[in-house]
Scaffold this motif. Sequence first.
Motif, PDB file in Angstrom:
ATOM      1  N   GLY A 131       0.835  -1.196   0.000  1.00  0.00           N
ATOM      2  CA  GLY A 131       0.000   0.000   0.000  1.00  0.00           C
ATOM      3  C   GLY A 131       0.864   1.237   0.000  1.00  0.00           C
ATOM      4  N   LEU A 132       0.340   2.311  -0.545  1.00  0.00           N
ATOM      5  CA  LEU A 132       1.059   3.569  -0.652  1.00  0.00           C
ATOM      6  C   LEU A 132       0.300   4.633   0.120  1.00  0.00           C
ATOM      7  N   ASP A 133       0.992   5.305   1.029  1.00  0.00           N
ATOM      8  CA  ASP A 133       0.363   6.370   1.807  1.00  0.00           C
ATOM      9  C   ASP A 133      -0.020   7.525   0.893  1.00  0.00           C
ATOM     10  N   ARG A 134      -1.204   8.085   1.122  1.00  0.00           N
ATOM     11  CA  ARG A 134      -1.691   9.143   0.244  1.00  0.00           C
ATOM     12  C   ARG A 134      -0.820  10.392   0.310  1.00  0.00           C
ATOM     13  N   ASP A 135      -0.307  10.718   1.493  1.00  0.00           N
ATOM     14  CA  ASP A 135       0.571  11.884   1.602  1.00  0.00           C
ATOM     15  C   ASP A 135       1.869  11.668   0.828  1.00  0.00           C
ATOM     16  N   ALA A 136       2.392  10.451   0.883  1.00  0.00           N
ATOM     17  CA  ALA A 136       3.594  10.151   0.105  1.00  0.00           C
ATOM     18  C   ALA A 136       3.317  10.225  -1.387  1.00  0.00           C
ATOM     19  N   ALA A 137       2.150   9.734  -1.803  1.00  0.00           N
ATOM     20  CA  ALA A 137       1.789   9.835  -3.216  1.00  0.00           C
ATOM     21  C   ALA A 137       1.644  11.287  -3.650  1.00  0.00           C
ATOM     22  N   LYS A 159      -6.614  11.844  -3.062  1.00  0.00           N
ATOM     23  CA  LYS A 159      -7.709  11.133  -2.425  1.00  0.00           C
ATOM     24  C   LYS A 159      -7.834   9.752  -3.050  1.00  0.00           C
ATOM     25  N   ARG A 160      -8.803   9.005  -2.579  1.00  0.00           N
ATOM     26  CA  ARG A 160      -8.953   7.638  -3.083  1.00  0.00           C
ATOM     27  C   ARG A 160      -9.320   7.612  -4.558  1.00  0.00           C
ATOM     28  N   HIS A 161     -10.168   8.544  -4.997  1.00  0.00           N
ATOM     29  CA  HIS A 161     -10.671   8.499  -6.360  1.00  0.00           C
ATOM     30  C   HIS A 161     -10.251   9.692  -7.214  1.00  0.00           C
ATOM     31  N   LYS A 162      -9.560  10.649  -6.630  1.00  0.00           N
ATOM     32  CA  LYS A 162      -9.212  11.840  -7.407  1.00  0.00           C
ATOM     33  C   LYS A 162      -7.944  12.480  -6.864  1.00  0.00           C
ATOM     34  N   VAL A 194      -0.730   2.103  -8.269  1.00  0.00           N
ATOM     35  CA  VAL A 194      -1.890   1.826  -7.434  1.00  0.00           C
ATOM     36  C   VAL A 194      -2.880   0.965  -8.205  1.00  0.00           C
ATOM     37  N   ALA A 195      -3.678   0.210  -7.470  1.00  0.00           N
ATOM     38  CA  ALA A 195      -4.597  -0.733  -8.110  1.00  0.00           C
ATOM     39  C   ALA A 195      -5.684  -0.015  -8.901  1.00  0.00           C
ATOM     40  N   LYS A 196      -6.221   1.059  -8.334  1.00  0.00           N
ATOM     41  CA  LYS A 196      -7.267   1.815  -8.999  1.00  0.00           C
ATOM     42  C   LYS A 196      -6.790   3.248  -9.153  1.00  0.00           C
ATOM     43  N   ALA A 197      -6.399   3.599 -10.368  1.00  0.00           N
ATOM     44  CA  ALA A 197      -5.807   4.914 -10.600  1.00  0.00           C
ATOM     45  C   ALA A 197      -6.864   6.008 -10.432  1.00  0.00           C
ATOM     46  N   SER A 199      -8.628   9.740 -10.805  1.00  0.00           N
ATOM     47  CA  SER A 199      -8.678  10.735 -11.864  1.00  0.00           C
ATOM     48  C   SER A 199      -7.897  11.978 -11.451  1.00  0.00           C
ATOM     49  N   VAL A 200      -7.588  12.815 -12.428  1.00  0.00           N
ATOM     50  CA  VAL A 200      -6.762  13.997 -12.195  1.00  0.00           C
ATOM     51  C   VAL A 200      -7.567  15.251 -12.494  1.00  0.00           C
ATOM     52  N   ALA A 201      -7.587  16.180 -11.547  1.00  0.00           N
ATOM     53  CA  ALA A 201      -8.235  17.475 -11.713  1.00  0.00           C
ATOM     54  C   ALA A 201      -7.184  18.561 -11.490  1.00  0.00           C
ATOM     55  N   VAL A 202      -7.083  19.488 -12.440  1.00  0.00           N
ATOM     56  CA  VAL A 202      -6.021  20.494 -12.415  1.00  0.00           C
ATOM     57  C   VAL A 202      -6.627  21.889 -12.518  1.00  0.00           C
ATOM     58  N   ARG A 203      -6.102  22.789 -11.686  1.00  0.00           N
ATOM     59  CA  ARG A 203      -6.453  24.200 -11.755  1.00  0.00           C
ATOM     60  C   ARG A 203      -5.163  25.021 -11.791  1.00  0.00           C
ATOM     61  N   VAL A 204      -5.079  25.918 -12.774  1.00  0.00           N
ATOM     62  CA  VAL A 204      -3.881  26.731 -12.952  1.00  0.00           C
ATOM     63  C   VAL A 204      -4.306  28.196 -13.023  1.00  0.00           C
ATOM     64  N   ARG A 205      -3.578  29.047 -12.310  1.00  0.00           N
ATOM     65  CA  ARG A 205      -3.856  30.481 -12.343  1.00  0.00           C
ATOM     66  C   ARG A 205      -2.563  31.253 -12.168  1.00  0.00           C
TER      67      ARG A 205
END
Length: 211
Positions: A131-137, A159-162, A194-197, A199-205
């Motif tokens: 398992g991979l810690d979310r903070d490390a990821a 997060k788990r899904h995003k 990770v087993a379940k990749a 999704s990626v959400a990006v905001r740039v300003r």
Amino acid sequence: MSGEHPTETLPTVPGGHREDGGAHQGAYEHRRAGRFWSSRRVPAAIVAAVVLGVSGLFLYDVVSVRAGGAEMYWRRWLTRALEGQHLDGVWVMAGSAAAMAVGLWLIWLAATPGLRAVLPMRRHVPGVRAGLDRDAAALVLRDRAMEVSGVQSVRVRTKRHKVKARARSHFRPLDDVRSDLRAALADGVRDLGVAKAPSVAVRVRRPKKKD
């Protein structure tokens, strides 16, 4: 990487893989890697302490009455208080709702794995889980995002899904930076294994201008 139980370490074989391991590893890779189950020691200890204290108090009072003694004051007070209550009373309804909420919470704890901060990784070998810690990821993905041209600073939350990234760009068109950043994070997520990749959400300003 982290998990509830220690994981095994596979020996490294110089010169590649075993002759009979490739097909087996590829077939096993498609198996579902479930989440790690938490032992939930704190809720279990609290429930056990409450149940032990209440049951011990009732048992002591029952044994005392059976032995010819008087019942305890709190039981006489509770009996008199409940005699004047109705099933549709405010305190009865509130107590019932609280008891139901606690019961549902305990059922939820028993039926869900827990350890939301650990992302299960793909399983390649039977008997080995990682398992991979979310903070490390998030830290790994942040380093990957800082390599994108035009990114001045970035905050990544995993997060788990995003995966959410908020970046500031001090040059280059924002659309180009956003596209490159999304592609870099998507590659980074795939490299995490990770087993379940998610999704990626990006905001740039643009960064705020100083007065």
